[in-house]
Motif scaffolding. Structure first.
Motif, PDB file in Angstrom:
ATOM      1  N   GLU A  62      16.394   1.765   6.389  1.00  0.00           N
ATOM      2  CA  GLU A  62      15.122   2.368   5.960  1.00  0.00           C
ATOM      3  C   GLU A  62      13.969   1.875   6.831  1.00  0.00           C
ATOM      4  OE1 GLU A  62      12.151   2.333   2.075  1.00  0.00           O
ATOM      5  OE2 GLU A  62      14.232   1.654   1.880  1.00  0.00           O
ATOM      6  N   ASP A  63      13.999   0.585   7.164  1.00  0.00           N
ATOM      7  CA  ASP A  63      12.935   0.025   7.993  1.00  0.00           C
ATOM      8  C   ASP A  63      13.016   0.547   9.427  1.00  0.00           C
ATOM      9  OD1 ASP A  63      11.876  -1.427   5.913  1.00  0.00           O
ATOM     10  OD2 ASP A  63      13.019  -3.239   6.362  1.00  0.00           O
TER      11      ASP A  63
ATOM     12  N   ASN B  23       6.747  -3.507   9.109  1.00  0.00           N
ATOM     13  CA  ASN B  23       8.205  -3.498   9.073  1.00  0.00           C
ATOM     14  C   ASN B  23       8.822  -4.601   9.928  1.00  0.00           C
ATOM     15  OD1 ASN B  23       9.236  -1.124   7.429  1.00  0.00           O
ATOM     16  ND2 ASN B  23       7.745  -0.085   8.721  1.00  0.00           N
TER      17      ASN B  23
ATOM     18  N   SER C  35      11.610   3.947   9.423  1.00  0.00           N
ATOM     19  CA  SER C  35      10.153   3.873   9.312  1.00  0.00           C
ATOM     20  C   SER C  35       9.523   3.478  10.644  1.00  0.00           C
ATOM     21  CB  SER C  35       9.773   2.857   8.230  1.00  0.00           C
ATOM     22  OG  SER C  35       8.371   2.752   8.115  1.00  0.00           O
TER      23      SER C  35
ATOM     24  N   GLU D 270       2.087   0.292  10.263  1.00  0.00           N
ATOM     25  CA  GLU D 270       3.413   0.462   9.666  1.00  0.00           C
ATOM     26  C   GLU D 270       4.483  -0.221  10.507  1.00  0.00           C
ATOM     27  OE1 GLU D 270       4.373   1.687   6.727  1.00  0.00           O
ATOM     28  OE2 GLU D 270       2.216   1.743   6.314  1.00  0.00           O
TER      29      GLU D 270
ATOM     30  N   GLU E  32       9.703   6.557  12.933  1.00  0.00           N
ATOM     31  CA  GLU E  32       8.737   7.570  12.480  1.00  0.00           C
ATOM     32  C   GLU E  32       7.307   7.159  12.821  1.00  0.00           C
ATOM     33  OE1 GLU E  32       7.184   9.449   8.241  1.00  0.00           O
ATOM     34  OE2 GLU E  32       9.210   8.604   8.370  1.00  0.00           O
ATOM     35  N   SER E  33       6.998   5.887  12.609  1.00  0.00           N
ATOM     36  CA  SER E  33       5.635   5.408  12.865  1.00  0.00           C
ATOM     37  C   SER E  33       5.283   5.468  14.342  1.00  0.00           C
ATOM     38  CB  SER E  33       5.479   3.968  12.354  1.00  0.00           C
ATOM     39  OG  SER E  33       5.691   3.901  10.964  1.00  0.00           O
TER      40      SER E  33
ATOM     41  N   LYS F   4       5.581  -0.906  -1.123  1.00  0.00           N
ATOM     42  CA  LYS F   4       4.466  -0.354  -0.353  1.00  0.00           C
ATOM     43  C   LYS F   4       3.211  -0.110  -1.207  1.00  0.00           C
ATOM     44  CE  LYS F   4       6.923   0.155   3.431  1.00  0.00           C
ATOM     45  NZ  LYS F   4       7.880  -0.908   3.538  1.00  0.00           N
TER      46      LYS F   4
END
Length: 357
Positions: free
Chosen positions: A238-239, A280, A242, A276, A245-246, A169
């Motif tokens: 993890e993606d 991803n 993300s 984001e 969350e985004s 990132k």
């Protein structure tokens, strides 16, 4: 230099050439020895601009003998894949401007296709009346192959980037990622900017999704359930986190936008959230198209002025489509067809971009 003086200067130089060579011989040399395909037609649009001469290069490109072409309309070179949208512009442009510049797919005598660029200009008599049109044409088959090679190189570099950086990132890698996505958008018809559209579509050749377009055949993704997708192409936990969350951050900012009004900071927060999500998704080849439309929406939101007015409900609808797609495809993983949500997202994104641009 005034136009009249410039015309007189050109006539002076032209007359000097004619002192050493007759007009007929000069015209013959220009037409017969040109490296470009040249065809001259009459000015009768109702008859389809009948051919009165075609040079050897034109005959070689098309497979027709000169005797077969004379008296025929260049329409004999058109076929099912010819770019009708461009062809429809031809006559109005010639009447208004006296020239036309465009491209399409031509068909040779044997039925084979080739991409071609036209440059058509009017020819006037001494009374200023248009009597003929001259078209210089260029076979763009090599350019077509080069465009496909560039596209393939971009895809290969994307794979290399992913394998060497693991989507680091860092600021530098984000710049590379943005460049990759910008390149990819050139090949996503609806996302080419105005400059790219003029350069690649009108000026060079038809970018239609068929075997003669620069993209080759557009792949029909068909149907793929989330269950089957996850058995073969899982996305890193993890993606997924993300992504969730985004999109949640976008939901919060949209709620504030609706309740408290628009601000530059709020639009940038929404744009960053969409960025984001797109980052991803971009490296998942199945979701490349959806990622690009989300990224484009983010880019446009980032450039909007604070007082720019647009229907917020269209932005809310777009976000809803993004969330429902991701929920079924990567969160709850219960979508019967992961591409249905992507298609809905792309449609909503294109509608939103109409209001934003």
């Amino acid at each position: 230099m005034p136009s009249q003086a410039k015309d007189m200067e050109e006539m002076l130089f032209f007359s000097q050439m004619l002192n050493e060579c007759s007009p007929l011989e000069l015209l013959k040399q220009v037409l017969m020895h040109s490296h470009h395909a040249i065809v001259i037609t009459d000015a009768d649009a109702s008859a389809g601009y009948r051919i009165i001469y075609a040079n050897p290069v034109f005959c070689r490109h098309t497979g027709y003998e000169l005797a077969e072409l004379v008296g025929m309309s260049p329409r004999i070179l058109q076929g099912p894949k010819s770019n009708k949208r461009i062809i429809e512009k031809l006559t109005p442009a010639l009447k208004e401007h006296g020239f036309f510049y465009g491209a399409s797919i031509n068909y040779r005598k044997d039925g084979s296709m080739y991409p071609v660029e036209w440059n058509i200009s009017e020819i006037k008599n001494e009374q200023g009346e248009v009597t003929h049109y001259m078209s210089m044409q260029k076979d763009l088959s090599n350019f077509h192959r080069l465009a496909k090679q560039v596209k393939k190189s971009n895809e290969n570099f994307k794979d290399f980037y992913l394998s060497t950086t693991q989507k680091d990132k860092s600021h530098e890698n984000k710049a590379v990622l943005d460049s990759l996505k910008d390149n990819q958008k050139i090949y996503a018809g609806g996302l080419r900017n105005e400059e790219n559209a003029d350069l690649f579509e009108d000026a060079f050749f038809d970018f239609s999704p068929d075997e003669m377009g620069a993209l080759g055949n557009k792949v029909d993704k068909g149907e793929l359930s989330a269950e089957d997708f996850w058995q073969e192409n899982p996305i890193d936990d993890e993606d997924v986190s993300s992504l969730v969350e985004s999109i949640q951050e976008v939901d919060v900012e949209l709620g504030l936008l609706q309740s408290q009004g628009q601000s530059k900071e709020r639009l940038e927060n929404i744009a960053n959230g969409f960025k984001e999500v797109a980052n991803n998704l971009y490296f998942c080849v199945e979701f490349n198209d959806g990622a690009l439309i989300i990224d484009e929406v983010a880019n446009v939101l980032m450039t909007l002025e604070e007082n720019y007015e647009f229907p917020v409900d269209v932005l809310v609808t777009f976000n809803k489509e993004v969330y429902e797609w991701l929920d079924g495809a990567v969160i709850t993983k219960n979508a019967e067809n992961i591409f249905e949500g992507e298609n809905n997202t792309i449609a909503a994104g294109n509608q939103l971009l109409l209001f934003l641009k």
